[in-house]
Design a protein around this motif. Sequence first.
Motif, short mmCIF file in Angstrom:
data_model
loop_
_atom_site.label_atom_id
_atom_site.label_comp_id
_atom_site.label_asym_id
_atom_site.label_seq_id
_atom_site.Cartn_x
_atom_site.Cartn_y
_atom_site.Cartn_z
N MET A 1 -52.25 -39.22 42.00
CA MET A 1 -51.95 -39.40 40.58
C MET A 1 -52.18 -38.07 39.88
SD MET A 1 -53.36 -42.27 37.90
CE MET A 1 -55.00 -41.67 37.64
N VAL A 2 -51.21 -37.67 39.05
CA VAL A 2 -51.35 -36.46 38.25
C VAL A 2 -52.04 -36.84 36.95
CG1 VAL A 2 -50.14 -34.60 37.09
CG2 VAL A 2 -49.31 -35.45 39.29
N MET A 3 -53.05 -36.07 36.57
CA MET A 3 -53.88 -36.40 35.40
C MET A 3 -53.57 -35.45 34.24
SD MET A 3 -56.31 -38.73 36.55
CE MET A 3 -57.62 -38.42 35.43
N ASN A 4 -52.31 -35.30 33.85
CA ASN A 4 -51.97 -34.37 32.78
C ASN A 4 -51.41 -35.07 31.55
OD1 ASN A 4 -49.50 -35.14 33.73
ND2 ASN A 4 -48.73 -33.08 34.10
N PHE A 5 -51.57 -36.38 31.46
CA PHE A 5 -50.95 -37.12 30.36
C PHE A 5 -51.95 -37.66 29.36
CE2 PHE A 5 -51.32 -39.67 34.19
CZ PHE A 5 -52.06 -40.75 33.77
N PHE A 6 -53.21 -37.25 29.45
CA PHE A 6 -54.23 -37.72 28.53
C PHE A 6 -54.35 -36.79 27.33
CE2 PHE A 6 -55.65 -39.34 32.70
CZ PHE A 6 -55.48 -40.69 32.44
N GLU A 7 -54.66 -37.33 26.17
CA GLU A 7 -54.74 -36.56 24.93
C GLU A 7 -56.13 -35.99 24.67
OE1 GLU A 7 -52.38 -36.58 22.08
OE2 GLU A 7 -50.77 -37.35 23.33
N GLY A 8 -57.09 -36.27 25.52
CA GLY A 8 -58.45 -35.77 25.33
C GLY A 8 -59.17 -35.69 26.65
N PRO A 9 -60.45 -35.35 26.61
CA PRO A 9 -61.24 -35.29 27.84
C PRO A 9 -61.31 -36.67 28.52
CG PRO A 9 -62.45 -34.34 26.00
CD PRO A 9 -61.23 -34.98 25.44
N VAL A 10 -61.49 -36.65 29.83
CA VAL A 10 -61.54 -37.86 30.64
C VAL A 10 -62.75 -37.77 31.56
CG1 VAL A 10 -60.31 -39.14 32.43
CG2 VAL A 10 -59.02 -38.00 30.66
N SER A 11 -63.41 -38.90 31.81
CA SER A 11 -64.43 -38.92 32.85
C SER A 11 -64.01 -39.91 33.93
CB SER A 11 -65.81 -39.28 32.29
OG SER A 11 -65.86 -40.61 31.87
N LEU A 12 -64.33 -39.57 35.17
CA LEU A 12 -64.04 -40.42 36.31
C LEU A 12 -65.35 -40.72 37.03
CD1 LEU A 12 -61.03 -38.49 37.90
CD2 LEU A 12 -60.91 -40.55 36.52
N GLN A 13 -65.60 -41.99 37.30
CA GLN A 13 -66.75 -42.39 38.10
C GLN A 13 -66.22 -43.11 39.32
OE1 GLN A 13 -69.65 -44.88 36.20
NE2 GLN A 13 -70.94 -44.95 38.02
N ILE A 14 -66.68 -42.70 40.49
CA ILE A 14 -66.23 -43.31 41.73
C ILE A 14 -67.10 -44.54 41.99
CG2 ILE A 14 -65.73 -42.93 44.17
CD1 ILE A 14 -64.24 -41.08 42.10
N ILE A 15 -66.48 -45.71 41.94
CA ILE A 15 -67.17 -46.97 42.17
C ILE A 15 -67.23 -47.27 43.66
CG2 ILE A 15 -67.16 -49.46 41.67
CD1 ILE A 15 -67.62 -47.60 39.21
N LYS A 16 -66.14 -46.95 44.37
CA LYS A 16 -66.06 -47.17 45.81
C LYS A 16 -65.12 -46.13 46.38
CE LYS A 16 -64.14 -50.40 49.14
NZ LYS A 16 -63.34 -51.59 49.33
N GLY A 17 -65.42 -45.60 47.55
CA GLY A 17 -64.50 -44.71 48.25
C GLY A 17 -64.80 -43.23 48.07
N LYS A 18 -63.74 -42.44 48.26
CA LYS A 18 -63.84 -40.98 48.23
C LYS A 18 -62.55 -40.43 47.62
CE LYS A 18 -64.82 -39.51 52.28
NZ LYS A 18 -64.99 -38.84 53.59
N LEU A 19 -62.67 -39.44 46.74
CA LEU A 19 -61.54 -38.94 45.96
C LEU A 19 -61.52 -37.42 45.97
CD1 LEU A 19 -59.36 -40.14 43.93
CD2 LEU A 19 -60.95 -39.45 42.15
N ASN A 20 -60.33 -36.86 46.17
CA ASN A 20 -60.14 -35.42 46.07
C ASN A 20 -59.54 -35.12 44.71
OD1 ASN A 20 -58.27 -32.99 46.20
ND2 ASN A 20 -59.42 -32.74 48.09
N ILE A 21 -60.13 -34.18 43.97
CA ILE A 21 -59.60 -33.75 42.68
C ILE A 21 -59.25 -32.27 42.81
CG2 ILE A 21 -60.05 -33.44 40.23
CD1 ILE A 21 -62.07 -35.67 40.41
N SER A 22 -58.00 -31.94 42.52
CA SER A 22 -57.58 -30.54 42.64
C SER A 22 -56.88 -30.08 41.38
CB SER A 22 -56.68 -30.36 43.86
OG SER A 22 -55.54 -31.16 43.76
N SER A 23 -57.07 -28.81 41.08
CA SER A 23 -56.39 -28.15 39.97
C SER A 23 -56.04 -26.76 40.44
CB SER A 23 -57.29 -28.09 38.73
OG SER A 23 -58.32 -27.15 38.92
N GLU A 24 -55.43 -25.98 39.55
CA GLU A 24 -55.12 -24.60 39.92
C GLU A 24 -56.39 -23.77 40.03
OE1 GLU A 24 -53.87 -22.98 35.56
OE2 GLU A 24 -52.43 -24.23 36.64
#
Length: 69
Positions: free
Chosen positions: A9-32
């Motif tokens: 999922m691309v996370m470039n459509f939000f109008e403000g800051p966002v927080s992500l909390q991992i409830i279950k699993g493992k997530l890769n977050i990448s930017s430039e």
Amino acid sequence: IAMHQANEMVMNFFEGPVSLQIIKGKLNISSELEEIILYKDQLISICEKIDNRITAIEETIILLTLVHE
């Protein structure tokens, strides 16, 4: 948000800051700027000015919080 393994999922459509909390699993977050892996119970805040892509490394559940200023 529930994500299957390898879903992206691309996370470039939000109008403000966002927080992500991992409830279950493992997530890769990448930017430039960098790439990080988050594990269950970890939390990150993301600036709205940076394009980020998230990828589920395994079945993952995320709590997404939007901040409207």
